[in-house]
Write a protein that holds these residues in place. Structure first.
Motif, mmCIF file in Angstrom:
data_model
loop_
_atom_site.group_PDB
_atom_site.id
_atom_site.type_symbol
_atom_site.label_atom_id
_atom_site.label_comp_id
_atom_site.label_asym_id
_atom_site.label_seq_id
_atom_site.Cartn_x
_atom_site.Cartn_y
_atom_site.Cartn_z
ATOM 1 N N ILE A 79 2.774 -28.984 4.301
ATOM 2 C CA ILE A 79 4.147 -29.219 3.835
ATOM 3 C C ILE A 79 4.975 -29.864 4.948
ATOM 4 C CG2 ILE A 79 6.300 -28.089 3.143
ATOM 5 C CD1 ILE A 79 4.662 -26.077 1.596
ATOM 6 N N THR A 80 4.802 -29.387 6.177
ATOM 7 C CA THR A 80 5.534 -29.955 7.310
ATOM 8 C C THR A 80 5.223 -31.435 7.478
ATOM 9 O OG1 THR A 80 5.465 -27.813 8.446
ATOM 10 C CG2 THR A 80 5.990 -29.747 9.776
ATOM 11 N N MET A 81 3.940 -31.791 7.416
ATOM 12 C CA MET A 81 3.554 -33.203 7.525
ATOM 13 C C MET A 81 4.064 -34.009 6.340
ATOM 14 S SD MET A 81 -0.256 -33.340 9.165
ATOM 15 C CE MET A 81 -0.960 -32.005 8.212
ATOM 16 N N ALA A 82 4.016 -33.388 5.146
ATOM 17 C CA ALA A 82 4.481 -34.084 3.945
ATOM 18 C C ALA A 82 5.968 -34.400 4.045
ATOM 19 C CB ALA A 82 4.202 -33.237 2.704
ATOM 20 N N VAL A 83 6.734 -33.475 4.598
ATOM 21 C CA VAL A 83 8.181 -33.686 4.716
ATOM 22 C C VAL A 83 8.484 -34.745 5.774
ATOM 23 C CG1 VAL A 83 10.369 -32.615 5.380
ATOM 24 C CG2 VAL A 83 8.791 -31.396 3.875
ATOM 25 N N THR A 84 7.894 -34.598 6.968
ATOM 26 C CA THR A 84 8.224 -35.521 8.057
ATOM 27 C C THR A 84 7.726 -36.943 7.774
ATOM 28 O OG1 THR A 84 6.210 -34.777 9.197
ATOM 29 C CG2 THR A 84 8.278 -33.744 9.832
ATOM 30 N N PHE A 124 -5.595 -34.479 4.391
ATOM 31 C CA PHE A 124 -4.803 -33.944 3.282
ATOM 32 C C PHE A 124 -3.304 -34.099 3.532
ATOM 33 C CE2 PHE A 124 -8.841 -31.920 2.372
ATOM 34 C CZ PHE A 124 -8.901 -32.032 0.998
ATOM 35 N N GLY A 125 -2.888 -33.967 4.793
ATOM 36 C CA GLY A 125 -1.474 -34.183 5.102
ATOM 37 C C GLY A 125 -1.052 -35.612 4.841
ATOM 38 N N SER A 126 -1.905 -36.571 5.197
ATOM 39 C CA SER A 126 -1.565 -37.981 4.986
ATOM 40 C C SER A 126 -1.599 -38.353 3.509
ATOM 41 C CB SER A 126 -2.520 -38.873 5.781
ATOM 42 O OG SER A 126 -3.862 -38.656 5.388
ATOM 43 N N ILE A 127 -2.541 -37.797 2.745
ATOM 44 C CA ILE A 127 -2.609 -38.098 1.310
ATOM 45 C C ILE A 127 -1.393 -37.541 0.587
ATOM 46 C CG2 ILE A 127 -3.859 -37.589 -0.821
ATOM 47 C CD1 ILE A 127 -6.454 -37.815 0.744
ATOM 48 N N VAL A 128 -1.045 -36.283 0.885
ATOM 49 C CA VAL A 128 0.137 -35.683 0.260
ATOM 50 C C VAL A 128 1.389 -36.464 0.632
ATOM 51 C CG1 VAL A 128 1.603 -33.617 0.192
ATOM 52 C CG2 VAL A 128 -0.878 -33.372 0.117
ATOM 53 N N SER A 129 1.508 -36.838 1.916
ATOM 54 C CA SER A 129 2.672 -37.605 2.374
ATOM 55 C C SER A 129 2.739 -38.958 1.692
ATOM 56 C CB SER A 129 2.604 -37.798 3.889
ATOM 57 O OG SER A 129 2.497 -36.573 4.563
ATOM 58 N N LEU A 130 1.580 -39.597 1.518
ATOM 59 C CA LEU A 130 1.519 -40.923 0.911
ATOM 60 C C LEU A 130 2.044 -40.899 -0.523
ATOM 61 C CD1 LEU A 130 0.519 -43.893 1.109
ATOM 62 C CD2 LEU A 130 -1.674 -43.081 0.220
ATOM 63 N N TYR A 154 -8.707 -40.631 13.517
ATOM 64 C CA TYR A 154 -7.700 -41.616 13.121
ATOM 65 C C TYR A 154 -8.313 -42.725 12.263
ATOM 66 C CZ TYR A 154 -4.330 -45.441 13.684
ATOM 67 O OH TYR A 154 -3.472 -46.478 13.446
ATOM 68 N N PHE A 155 -9.395 -43.313 12.733
ATOM 69 C CA PHE A 155 -9.986 -44.436 12.010
ATOM 70 C C PHE A 155 -10.670 -43.992 10.716
ATOM 71 C CE2 PHE A 155 -9.604 -46.666 16.108
ATOM 72 C CZ PHE A 155 -9.016 -47.841 15.652
ATOM 73 N N THR A 156 -11.239 -42.790 10.710
ATOM 74 C CA THR A 156 -11.849 -42.283 9.476
ATOM 75 C C THR A 156 -10.797 -42.092 8.395
ATOM 76 O OG1 THR A 156 -13.536 -41.128 10.787
ATOM 77 C CG2 THR A 156 -13.284 -40.461 8.480
ATOM 78 N N VAL A 157 -9.686 -41.453 8.757
ATOM 79 C CA VAL A 157 -8.601 -41.244 7.789
ATOM 80 C C VAL A 157 -7.985 -42.586 7.390
ATOM 81 C CG1 VAL A 157 -6.340 -40.160 7.433
ATOM 82 C CG2 VAL A 157 -8.138 -38.927 8.663
ATOM 83 N N TYR A 158 -7.888 -43.501 8.343
ATOM 84 C CA TYR A 158 -7.317 -44.823 8.055
ATOM 85 C C TYR A 158 -8.091 -45.522 6.942
ATOM 86 C CZ TYR A 158 -6.222 -49.775 8.604
ATOM 87 O OH TYR A 158 -5.864 -51.080 8.360
ATOM 88 N N TRP A 159 -9.419 -45.551 7.042
ATOM 89 C CA TRP A 159 -10.208 -46.258 6.046
ATOM 90 C C TRP A 159 -10.202 -45.541 4.703
ATOM 91 C CZ3 TRP A 159 -10.856 -51.062 6.542
ATOM 92 C CH2 TRP A 159 -11.028 -51.644 7.800
ATOM 93 N N ILE A 160 -10.078 -44.231 4.709
ATOM 94 C CA ILE A 160 -9.948 -43.499 3.440
ATOM 95 C C ILE A 160 -8.629 -43.865 2.763
ATOM 96 C CG2 ILE A 160 -9.689 -41.206 2.401
ATOM 97 C CD1 ILE A 160 -11.641 -40.157 4.511
ATOM 98 N N LEU A 161 -7.537 -43.859 3.526
ATOM 99 C CA LEU A 161 -6.232 -44.220 2.964
ATOM 100 C C LEU A 161 -6.206 -45.683 2.531
ATOM 101 C CD1 LEU A 161 -3.714 -42.451 5.389
ATOM 102 C CD2 LEU A 161 -4.503 -41.691 3.160
ATOM 103 N N TYR A 162 -6.861 -46.527 3.310
ATOM 104 C CA TYR A 162 -6.933 -47.945 2.945
ATOM 105 C C TYR A 162 -7.637 -48.110 1.594
ATOM 106 C CZ TYR A 162 -7.486 -52.994 3.642
ATOM 107 O OH TYR A 162 -7.418 -54.365 3.509
ATOM 108 N N GLY A 163 -8.698 -47.351 1.385
ATOM 109 C CA GLY A 163 -9.404 -47.389 0.102
ATOM 110 C C GLY A 163 -8.544 -46.886 -1.041
ATOM 111 N N ILE A 164 -7.771 -45.825 -0.798
ATOM 112 C CA ILE A 164 -6.874 -45.299 -1.832
ATOM 113 C C ILE A 164 -5.827 -46.341 -2.218
ATOM 114 C CG2 ILE A 164 -5.065 -43.588 -2.279
ATOM 115 C CD1 ILE A 164 -6.694 -41.605 -0.615
#
Length: 309
Positions: free
Chosen positions: A162-167, A86-92, A288-298
């Motif tokens: 929020i911290t991850m989203a900002v950084t 969720f931090g990576s999706i919000v940041s993206l 790491y790799f699970t989130v990577y492939w989810i973000l790659y799909g998005i």
């Protein structure tokens, strides 16, 4: 052939991780200070080998009790995966929105502000957010946001994300803006302008797909930033993720007072459970790799949507 390469990559990764988790045991505390004990590396390899043979590899010590990592690990891993995803999706999406917004507005002050925020350390942002919540709670009497997790069912969720989203989000903002600004001077954009295509369509049909493709190629770098930040954020907000498993059980430090009263000294007693450290890092790589492939799909979906496919 691909299977053989994959197996070799897995074995090499495991070997490197094993060496990394054993290296801290080289430093041994003594009454005179720290000394190097390279024989401890050999001993730790023997302990790991014996635990694999005996079947005790997944058993670890928690205080006076012995626990099974196969039972404990899923909860720690899921927590880290939840925040990482969720931090990576919000940041993206924050980075995409802010980057394109800055490109369209082209206001120098906003661009400089975004660049400055991207350089602020994550622990500083987390501390500022916690202090703001404490101040607002004192002024209003309302405690709507948790500043730290106080149990498995009372986790701090909003502030860590929020911290991850900002950084990470503002890091992406700066990267996306720089890439988009360069794209405006490319021949295909100038050709589109010459054909009379309006600015909105140029951004949607030409700039945005190029931005998404660039993001896809930099996804590993971006996700590495997320995971490294999360390792610190979990500690700051007391989140029961993989970092807690690692720092609590893999390497723990106790102190023992030795010598006569008033003339003695405290000696550090370092307890290591290499199997916990190794399994924790493997679990982190799996996240790491699970989130990577989810973000790659998005990103693939966004690219198809922007291309009108």
């Amino acid at each position: 052939m691909k299977l053989i390469k994959f197996v070799w990559a897995v074995l090499l990764t495991l070997a490197v991780l094993t060496v990394l988790v054993i290296l801290p045991t080289v430093l041994v505390p003594t009454e005179e200070g720290l000394r190097l004990d390279f024989m401890s590396v050999r001993r730790q390899f023997i302990v790991l080998g014996n635990s694999l043979v005996s079947g005790d590899f997944f058993i670890y010590r928690s205080g006076r009790y012995m626990r099974n990592l196969l039972e404990s690990l899923p909860a720690y891993t899921y927590t880290t995966f939840y925040y990482a995803l969720f931090g990576s999706i919000v940041s993206l999406f924050l980075g995409l929105f802010m980057g394109m917004f800055l490109l369209r507005s082209n206001k120098a002050r906003l661009i400089e502000t975004a660049g400055f925020i991207s350089l602020v350390p994550d622990f500083m942002i987390a501390t500022i957010l916690q202090l703001l919540v404490i101040k607002l709670t004192g002024l209003t009497g309302l405690n709507l946001v948790r500043i730290a997790s106080t149990g498995s069912d009372r986790k701090a969720i909003l502030l860590p994300i929020i911290t991850m989203a900002v950084t990470a989000g503002f890091y992406l903002t700066r990267s996306i803006y720089s890439h988009s600004y360069k794209e405006l001077g490319e021949d295909f954009v100038l050709f589109a302008k010459a054909k009379g295509i309006d600015r909105r369509n140029i951004y949607i049909r030409h700039i945005f797909p190029s931005v998404v493709k660039n993001l896809r190629s930099d996804l590993k770098k971006y996700l590495t930033l997320i995971i490294s930040n999360l390792f610190i954020i979990e500690r700051i907000f007391n989140i029961p993720g993989i970092s807690r498993l690692f720092f609590t059980f893999a390497y723990s430090v106790g102190w023992q007072y030795t010598g006569a009263a008033g003339k003695g000294r405290f000696t550090a007693l370092i307890s290591t459970q290499i199997n916990v450290a190794l399994i924790s890092l493997i679990a982190l790589i799996a996240v790491y790799f699970t989130v990577y492939w989810i973000l790659y799909g998005i990103l693939r979906i966004l690219l198809k949507a922007a291309s009108g496919e």
